[in-house]
Design a protein around this motif. Structure first.
Motif, PDB file in Angstrom:
ATOM      1  N   TYR A 231      -2.084   6.709   2.716  1.00  0.00           N
ATOM      2  CA  TYR A 231      -0.636   6.879   2.536  1.00  0.00           C
ATOM      3  C   TYR A 231      -0.348   7.864   1.405  1.00  0.00           C
ATOM      4  O   TYR A 231       0.590   8.669   1.494  1.00  0.00           O
ATOM      5  CB  TYR A 231       0.014   5.529   2.227  1.00  0.00           C
ATOM      6  CG  TYR A 231      -0.169   4.495   3.311  1.00  0.00           C
ATOM      7  CD1 TYR A 231       0.492   4.613   4.525  1.00  0.00           C
ATOM      8  CD2 TYR A 231      -1.017   3.407   3.109  1.00  0.00           C
ATOM      9  CE1 TYR A 231       0.321   3.658   5.524  1.00  0.00           C
ATOM     10  CE2 TYR A 231      -1.191   2.457   4.099  1.00  0.00           C
ATOM     11  CZ  TYR A 231      -0.523   2.579   5.298  1.00  0.00           C
ATOM     12  OH  TYR A 231      -0.694   1.634   6.283  1.00  0.00           O
TER      13      TYR A 231
ATOM     14  N   SER B 242       0.835  -1.211   0.000  1.00  0.00           N
ATOM     15  CA  SER B 242       0.000   0.000   0.000  1.00  0.00           C
ATOM     16  C   SER B 242       0.863   1.252   0.000  1.00  0.00           C
ATOM     17  O   SER B 242       0.573   2.237  -0.705  1.00  0.00           O
ATOM     18  CB  SER B 242      -0.933   0.012   1.217  1.00  0.00           C
ATOM     19  OG  SER B 242      -1.888  -1.018   1.132  1.00  0.00           O
ATOM     20  N   GLN B 243       1.936   1.232   0.785  1.00  0.00           N
ATOM     21  CA  GLN B 243       2.844   2.375   0.826  1.00  0.00           C
ATOM     22  C   GLN B 243       3.546   2.560  -0.518  1.00  0.00           C
ATOM     23  O   GLN B 243       3.710   3.687  -0.997  1.00  0.00           O
ATOM     24  CB  GLN B 243       3.878   2.203   1.941  1.00  0.00           C
ATOM     25  CG  GLN B 243       3.305   2.313   3.343  1.00  0.00           C
ATOM     26  CD  GLN B 243       2.791   0.982   3.876  1.00  0.00           C
ATOM     27  OE1 GLN B 243       2.449   0.075   3.108  1.00  0.00           O
ATOM     28  NE2 GLN B 243       2.737   0.853   5.192  1.00  0.00           N
TER      29      GLN B 243
ATOM     30  N   THR C  91      -6.611   3.489  -4.291  1.00  0.00           N
ATOM     31  CA  THR C  91      -7.683   2.691  -3.701  1.00  0.00           C
ATOM     32  C   THR C  91      -7.872   3.100  -2.248  1.00  0.00           C
ATOM     33  O   THR C  91      -7.127   3.930  -1.722  1.00  0.00           O
ATOM     34  CB  THR C  91      -7.342   1.200  -3.789  1.00  0.00           C
ATOM     35  OG1 THR C  91      -6.152   0.952  -3.017  1.00  0.00           O
ATOM     36  CG2 THR C  91      -7.114   0.767  -5.226  1.00  0.00           C
ATOM     37  N   GLU C  92      -8.870   2.502  -1.586  1.00  0.00           N
ATOM     38  CA  GLU C  92      -9.138   2.850  -0.192  1.00  0.00           C
ATOM     39  C   GLU C  92      -7.962   2.520   0.714  1.00  0.00           C
ATOM     40  O   GLU C  92      -7.695   3.224   1.693  1.00  0.00           O
ATOM     41  CB  GLU C  92     -10.395   2.112   0.291  1.00  0.00           C
ATOM     42  CG  GLU C  92     -11.681   2.602  -0.356  1.00  0.00           C
ATOM     43  CD  GLU C  92     -11.934   4.074  -0.098  1.00  0.00           C
ATOM     44  OE1 GLU C  92     -11.666   4.538   1.032  1.00  0.00           O
ATOM     45  OE2 GLU C  92     -12.378   4.767  -1.028  1.00  0.00           O
ATOM     46  N   SER C  93      -7.234   1.452   0.404  1.00  0.00           N
ATOM     47  CA  SER C  93      -6.084   1.074   1.238  1.00  0.00           C
ATOM     48  C   SER C  93      -4.859   1.950   0.958  1.00  0.00           C
ATOM     49  O   SER C  93      -4.019   2.177   1.844  1.00  0.00           O
ATOM     50  CB  SER C  93      -5.722  -0.400   1.001  1.00  0.00           C
ATOM     51  OG  SER C  93      -5.378  -0.623  -0.359  1.00  0.00           O
ATOM     52  N   ILE C  94      -4.756   2.438  -0.260  1.00  0.00           N
ATOM     53  CA  ILE C  94      -3.598   3.254  -0.650  1.00  0.00           C
ATOM     54  C   ILE C  94      -3.800   4.728  -0.314  1.00  0.00           C
ATOM     55  O   ILE C  94      -2.843   5.438   0.023  1.00  0.00           O
ATOM     56  CB  ILE C  94      -3.322   3.086  -2.163  1.00  0.00           C
ATOM     57  CG1 ILE C  94      -2.815   1.681  -2.453  1.00  0.00           C
ATOM     58  CG2 ILE C  94      -2.328   4.125  -2.671  1.00  0.00           C
ATOM     59  CD1 ILE C  94      -2.631   1.388  -3.931  1.00  0.00           C
TER      60      ILE C  94
END
Length: 241
Positions: free
Chosen positions: A135, A51-52, A129-132
């Protein structure tokens, strides 16, 4: 022979092959060094997680647009300035250099402010995306805000190189890139700042490069007089047409 005389000879009377090597090689090396910024961030952030790493990739186009703005003004002015200095037209060269520098800073500031205001939708449009996204917002926020120094650096890269001082450009880029490589692991892992550390390292490195150019200007080694009144004078001359 003083430094200014050497620049005059380089731009006005030195054979083209020698002038090409004297100006081209340091500029090419400087461009290669500049690529280390993104490579260093990607390398060290890659150890934090997917994700980071995705956040760095998503924010990358924003940086390229901002750098492109500096190139827009810098490259256009560089060719013009070199030809003016080569034929000894110092006054017009001063106006062109000042106009390019201050116009790039003004346009860059407007672009940066607009990007920061709409940063969330811009990052989503670029594929966050929601996870990215969390960050990406952290990294891109710091990186974009500090990009005014990058615009200054890119524009000055071209102006200084056009004056025959390509070695100064190479040194400014090298000092920033090496510092970024040193600071990245310290900020990301030692201080545990994560992606914010990568952005902070890049920002500080860009500031150091800007200080190198600022020293070059203040020490009067720069050939063109980079003062605001020259830019205003050039704008008035355009309005006559």
């Amino acid at each position: 022979m003083n430094e200014r005389s050497k620049k005059t000879e380089l731009l006005g009377s030195l054979p083209i092959p020698k002038a090409f090597l004297a100006m081209g090689l340091p500029a090419m090396i400087g461009m290669m060094i500049n690529a280390l910024y993104n490579l260093a961030d990607a390398y060290f952030v890659g150890g934090l997680g997917t994700s980071q790493m995705g956040a760095i990739s998503v924010a990358f186009p924003i940086g390229q647009v901002i750098v492109g703005l500096g190139l827009l003004f810098g490259n256009g002015a560089a060719s013009y300035i070199s030809r003016l200095l080569g034929k000894g037209d110092q006054k017009t060269a001063d106006k062109a250099a000042s106009t390019a520098l201050y116009s790039s800073i003004f346009a860059g500031a407007v672009l940066i402010i607009c990007t920061l205001i709409f940063l969330n939708p811009v990052l989503k449009l670029l594929g966050a995306t929601e996870s990215i996204l969390p960050y990406a917002l952290t990294y891109a926020g710091i990186y974009t805000a500090s990009s005014i120094f990058n615009i200054f650096n890119v524009t000055m890269n071209n102006i200084v190189t056009s004056e025959g001082a390509a070695k100064t450009t190479m040194f400014a880029l090298l000092s920033g890139a090496l510092l970024n490589i040193i600071l990245d692991p310290i900020f990301i892992y030692v201080l545990n700042w994560g992606v914010a550390g990568a952005a902070a390292a890049t920002a500080i490195s860009q500031i150091i490069s800007a200080l190198v150019y600022l020293y070059y200007i203040l020490s009067k080694k720069v050939f063109s007089a980079l003062v605001l009144k020259n830019a205003a004078s050039q704008r008035k001359s355009y309005q006559k047409y």
